[in-house]
Design an enzyme around this catalytic site. Structure first.
Site, PDB file in Angstrom:
ATOM      1  N   GLU A   7       0.817  -1.216   0.000  1.00  0.00           N
ATOM      2  CA  GLU A   7       0.000   0.000   0.000  1.00  0.00           C
ATOM      3  C   GLU A   7       0.851   1.266   0.000  1.00  0.00           C
ATOM      4  OE1 GLU A   7      -3.075  -0.059   2.952  1.00  0.00           O
ATOM      5  OE2 GLU A   7      -4.059  -1.775   2.022  1.00  0.00           O
ATOM      6  N   GLU A  35      -4.569  -8.741   1.287  1.00  0.00           N
ATOM      7  CA  GLU A  35      -5.299  -8.377   2.507  1.00  0.00           C
ATOM      8  C   GLU A  35      -6.788  -8.430   2.230  1.00  0.00           C
ATOM      9  OE1 GLU A  35      -4.122  -4.791   4.665  1.00  0.00           O
ATOM     10  OE2 GLU A  35      -2.026  -5.193   4.141  1.00  0.00           O
TER      11      GLU A  35
HETATM   12  C1  GAL Z   1      -4.387  -1.855   5.386  1.00  0.00           C
HETATM   13  C2  GAL Z   1      -2.917  -1.916   5.767  1.00  0.00           C
HETATM   14  C3  GAL Z   1      -2.730  -2.692   7.042  1.00  0.00           C
HETATM   15  C4  GAL Z   1      -3.699  -2.214   8.072  1.00  0.00           C
HETATM   16  C5  GAL Z   1      -5.109  -2.398   7.577  1.00  0.00           C
HETATM   17  C6  GAL Z   1      -6.166  -1.987   8.568  1.00  0.00           C
HETATM   18  O1  GAL Z   1      -4.619  -0.806   4.539  1.00  0.00           O
HETATM   19  O2  GAL Z   1      -2.150  -2.509   4.768  1.00  0.00           O
HETATM   20  O3  GAL Z   1      -1.421  -2.523   7.501  1.00  0.00           O
HETATM   21  O4  GAL Z   1      -3.448  -0.897   8.357  1.00  0.00           O
HETATM   22  O5  GAL Z   1      -5.245  -1.592   6.413  1.00  0.00           O
HETATM   23  O6  GAL Z   1      -7.439  -2.027   8.013  1.00  0.00           O
END
Ligand code: GAL
Length: 958
Positions: A439, A514
């Site tokens: 990200e 993610e």
């Molecule tokens: C993502 C990020 C993670 C964490 C997560 C929380 O954007 O890569 O590290 O912050 O969001 O929702």
């Protein structure tokens, strides 16, 4: 589907054999653990005096070699500092403050807490004379962060990264046959991540000893190709000659299986290296009937690299590796050993209740096992290279890994970080992909991003062609990094149209790096915004995020997606989204900070594992809610589930794949029972009962036998049960712990995201300097005895100022002060004195504590009686004959030392949170019985006995 695969069991047995000793102790190469017996004290980022006057001498350590001063000086007196063993995370020991960082879980360190942001570590160690002529390096697995290192006053380097492993050759700086001092200054003022990162030397430290001709650090690389069941192993070894003369040598590569049997061996002769020349030597070795590494059966082999000069062994280096193939396919997903495997992954930070980032190795294994029990087969090291022991745990337990780089970029330093990760980790069979970043919003969708990603990818491939390169992308799946990256990493379905992206780039393999970021508080079933508790039903958390079930259904139904990585497996400190202070941990985990499962674990276990699963939520303690409707959910991989309340059926429902079942149930206390059917037959049942009041404390250890190696741990679940022995799921009793025997408690927790309770109960050490030291010349020592009754020394000269060493007085009377806190009752007070005279007598508030002491190099220590001390200012007088100087440039000690105030630790205690708390016990190096007693008001106490058995400890530097 329900049968436990037989070969799994066989593999579990085999696993015992897979645990190769990683440390060799023969004379040619030693790798000694350097974790024990350090001294620690807080320094300061800007206050020089509080930072032990480091860097203040006329010639600093940057000006001249060996000029490390202040706490970096090998002669610095650190006797008043705290003694501790590594790994150590000082952040977790601190309290919480709303003024501290949200990202770091409001632990009171960082910019607003300069007194707790710089830590100094020092260790004395002996090096035998027999090491002379060998190469010695100190190796740090990782320090958070900005670590400066001195050895015997020589500044050897700075490692800014909190995540890189780093090492320094200290051969030439050592005293052979004598004592040595290493000093490390760690500055955790800056954060690197947006999540808890700990502070200090939170990973292992090692001392490596080799001959001058040796395998270079992380110098081997083993890859394999498979055709039918023969593996072609390519073994590369980088050999370096650090001798003063050229060296001729031979190299033998031997492959040993998990039972210690040699399965292949090859030798290469007539090799030669000039001084400081390195050469990579490549050999191919066939392994017939190769036992493959996979998730169920993580077979490991060992490559033994032997360097011979004149047929005498110069070095022997072992590399654990696995034989397996991996492949990402744009249409069919991921393949391990040619077999399709859907990646059922979690993202995790390295952070655990009670211990923070300083996790004992056994805790790494414990956590990976918890993830495996949930059915997970993959782990993304978000967002930095992990502790090497985490990767070892993944290798040995069978967990696929995405190893992730910290900061994207292509300057030399950024590429060096990437290189260090790859070179260090590329032999781990668990690693399937290198992630170059996550990200990176400033560049994700830009030409710059594409350029940086493309360079990093090419660079990574130059170091390892066998792993796929990926990046986690969230800023819309359009152009930029996603254009060039080999394997697309989607961060969240809500961030763009994954299908559309795939249609546009059908030849790009992809996975969900993610997904989730759902909110749940363990054991909570009614959201309470005031208390910051969020019901643990798996609901869509925010408009652009999806439930775990929605996420998994999406990924499960698309074969071209290699799998998904949930954000996150475990809760971690920081990122308490959607809340903030006083919430201090995240809500995202499938498990809480202790690793206690939230209900989502059972959803995943149902669809990720082969284990027959049936789980009901919520608990059934809803006193006062009689007659009101309660949502009852079942997670199961049965075909149908029937629900009963007090034996009355509430209906039988069919389970759709990847889903769950729901009933609305009018609450009545009693028994809620679910019966699961498989092929029409009753297969499983699950009972949830209304419990009574808590009556007794319960302790359950994950193991009751420990190795007395100073490292092993057991994780203990604390709960309370009613008179019927039913665990009370809503209990919040405060439990106090007492431990006796050869063990220590290293942390407590309960998974409550809003708990501001202490996680560590360690003695508090304050150190107080002697200030305002004045002097008065005397004709003889004896004269001083009268002078100490003088109340006012203020007119005297500042001690040692402009002293004329050619015309010293026969003796001096020194007078100074030290400040004690208002309340020091219960504290142990010690004065660590460093000689300021050839002979001296010392008085505190007029009372003699030392008479006619001879000059001592090691110093003297005096336990001070409370009765001679008072709150606030105390007076110290020293009558001493002066220490002369031989040369003008000689250093003569002018500081009489430090007063240390030790306040003993309070008893360990913790409140239960929704019925549970956790306590972690670590063995010392002594064998024996450890007894843990847990007491709570009005409850029957629990006593747990643990056995700690004598074992070979890892070779260490003591
Ligand atoms: C993502 C990020 C993670 C964490 C997560 C929380 O954007 O890569 O590290 O912050 O969001 O929702």
């Amino acid at each position: 589907m329900f049968g436990l695969k037989k070969h799994l069991l066989i593999c579990l047995l085999l696993l015992v054999n897979c645990a190769f000793a990683q440390v060799r102790t023969d004379s040619n190469r030693q790798r000694l653990l350097m974790d024990f017996g350090w001294r620690f004290a807080f320094g300061h980022p800007s206050d020089t005096e509080k930072d032990f006057n480091n860097g203040t001498s006329y010639f600093s350590y940057l000006a001249k070699a060996g000029y490390g001063d202040g706490a970096a000086d090998p002669n610095f007196d650190d006797r008043a500092w705290r003694k501790l063993d590594l790994p150590h995370d000082w952040a977790v020991e601190q309290g919480f403050s709303s003024q501290a960082s949200f990202s770091h879980g409001f632990k009171a360190i960082g910019r607003n807490f300069p007194d707790k942001s710089v830590g100094w570590y020092r260790k004395s160690f002996d090096i035998p004379l027999s090491d002379l002529g060998r190469k010695l390096s100190v190796e740090f697995d990782g320090v958070f962060r900005d670590a400066m290192v001195w050895v015997n006053g020589h500044y050897v380097g700075t490692e800014p990264s909190g995540y890189n492993s780093f090492q320094y050759d200290i051969t030439d700086y050592l005293n052979y046959g004598g004592n040595n001092v290493i000093a490390v200054r760690v500055d955790a003022t800056m954060e690197e991540g947006w999540f808890y990162e700990g502070a200090g030397i939170y990973r292992h430290v090692w001392l490596s000893k080799t001959n001058p001709l040796h395998v270079a650090p992380n110098g081997t690389f083993v890859t394999s190709e498979l055709s039918s069941n023969t593996a072609k192993i390519t073994a590369r070894a980088n050999i370096i000659n650090e001798d003063k003369a050229a060296k001729a040598f031979s190299l033998v590569q031997t492959i040993v299986d998990a039972n210690g049997k040699t399965v292949a061996s090859k030798r290469k002769d007539n090799l030669k290296l000039s001084p400081f020349e390195t050469q990579e030597i490549e050999m191919e070795l066939p392994v017939a009937n190769a036992k493959l590494w996979d998730i169920e059966c993580p077979n490991l082999y060992k490559l033994v690299t032997t360097v011979l000069a004149n047929n005498k062994e110069e070095d022997q280096y072992e590399t654990a590796f696995g034989i397996r193939t991996i492949r990402f396919d744009a249409k069919e997903g991921f393949f391990l050993n040619g077999k399709h495997v859907k990646l059922k992954g979690t993202n995790n930070h390295q952070d655990h209740a009670g211990v923070g980032t300083a996790m004992p190795d056994e805790l790494q294994y414990w956590r990976i096992r918890k993830l495996k029990e949930m059915g997970s087969n993959a782990y993304r090291c978000s967002h930095h290279p992990p502790t090497p022991e985490l990767l070892e745990a993944c290798d040995r337990l069978g967990m696929l890994v995405i190893d992730e780089n910290r900061l994207m970029g292509t300057s030399e330093q950024r590429l060096e970080d990437l290189k260090r990760m790859i070179i260090r980790d590329r032999n781990h069979p668990s690693i399937i992909s290198w992630s170059i970043g996550n990200e990176e919003w400033a560049i994700e969708n830009s030409v710059t991003g594409a350029r940086i990603a493309s360079t990093m990818q090419t660079y990574a491939k130059s170091l390892d062609t066998t792993r796929a390169i990926n990046a986690g992308i969230s800023g819309g799946f359009k152009s930029g990094i996603s254009d060039v990256i080999e394997v697309m990493g989607y961060n969240y379905m809500g961030n763009g149209d994954i299908e559309a992206h795939h249609n546009q780039f059908p030849d790009q393999p992809a996975m969900g790096t993610e997904e989730g970021s759902t909110f749940a508080t363990r054991g909570v079933y009614v959201t309470d915004p005031q208390k910051h508790y969020i019901a643990a039903y798996d609901k869509k958390p925010r408009p652009s995020f999806y439930s775990i079930e929605e996420g998994w259904t999406f990924y499960a139904n698309r074969p071209w997606l290699a799998g998904m990585f949930i954000w996150t497996g475990f809760d971690y400190r920081g990122e308490a989204t959607p809340h903030t202070w006083p919430s201090v941990t995240s809500y995202f985990g499938m498990m809480d900070l202790c690793g206690f499962p939230k209900d989502n674990v059972y959803y995943l276990k149902s669809w990720w594992s082969d284990q027959p699963t049936l789980h009901l939520l919520p608990h059934w303690n809803w006193q006062g809610q009689e007659g009101k409707e309660i949502d009852v959910w079942a997670y199961s991989n049965c075909d149908e589930v029937e629900l009963f309340l007090n034996r009355k059926s509430l209906g039988r429902q069919q389970m759709k794949p990847n889903s769950h079942l729901e009933w609305k149930v009018k609450y009545a206390p009693g028994t809620l029972e679910a019966v699961g059917y498989k092929n029409g037959k009753k297969a499983l049942s699950e009972v949830v009962k209304t419990t009574g009041e808590a009556a007794a404390v319960k302790l359950d250890a994950h193991k009751t036998s420990l190795q007395a190696d100073g490292e092993d741990i057991t994780v203990i679940t604390v709960s309370v049960a009613d008179k019927q022995k039913l665990k009370v799921p809503t209990a919040g009793n405060e439990i106090t712990f007492q431990l006796s025997g050869p063990g220590k408690i290293i942390g407590v927790g309960n998974g409550d995201p809003t708990s501001l309770e202490k996680e560590k109960f360690v003695e508090e050490i304050q150190t107080v300097g002697i200030v305002d030291l004045k002097e008065k010349p005397l004709q003889e020592m004896h004269e001083g005895l009268d002078a100490i009754s003088e109340t006012d020394a203020s007119t005297w000269k500042k001690a040692f100022e402009n002293r004329d060493y050619k015309n010293l007085a026969p003796a001096y009377l020194y007078s100074g002060n030290f400040e004690l806190p208002e309340d020091f009752s219960g504290a142990e007070i010690t004065f660590f004195y460093k000689s300021i005279g050839k002979e001296q007598s010392i008085y505190i508030n007029g009372i003699e504590i030392g008479e006619n002491l001879k000059e001592s190099v090691d110093g003297n220590a005096f336990k001070l009686d409370q009765a001679m001390l008072k709150p606030g200012r105390n007076r110290i007088d020293i009558v001493a004959t002066p220490i002369p100087k031989k040369h003008e440039w000689d250093n003569v000690n002018t500081s009489p030392g430090t007063v240390q105030i030790v306040t003993p630790a309070a008893p360990w205690k913790r409140k239960l949170f929704n019925g549970l708390a956790q306590i972690i016990i670590q063995a010392t190096k002594e064998a024996g019985e450890i007894t843990l007693t847990a007491t709570a008001k009005d409850l029957k106490p629990a006593v747990l006995k643990l056995k700690s058995s004598a074992t070979a400890t890892r070779p260490s530097v003591d």
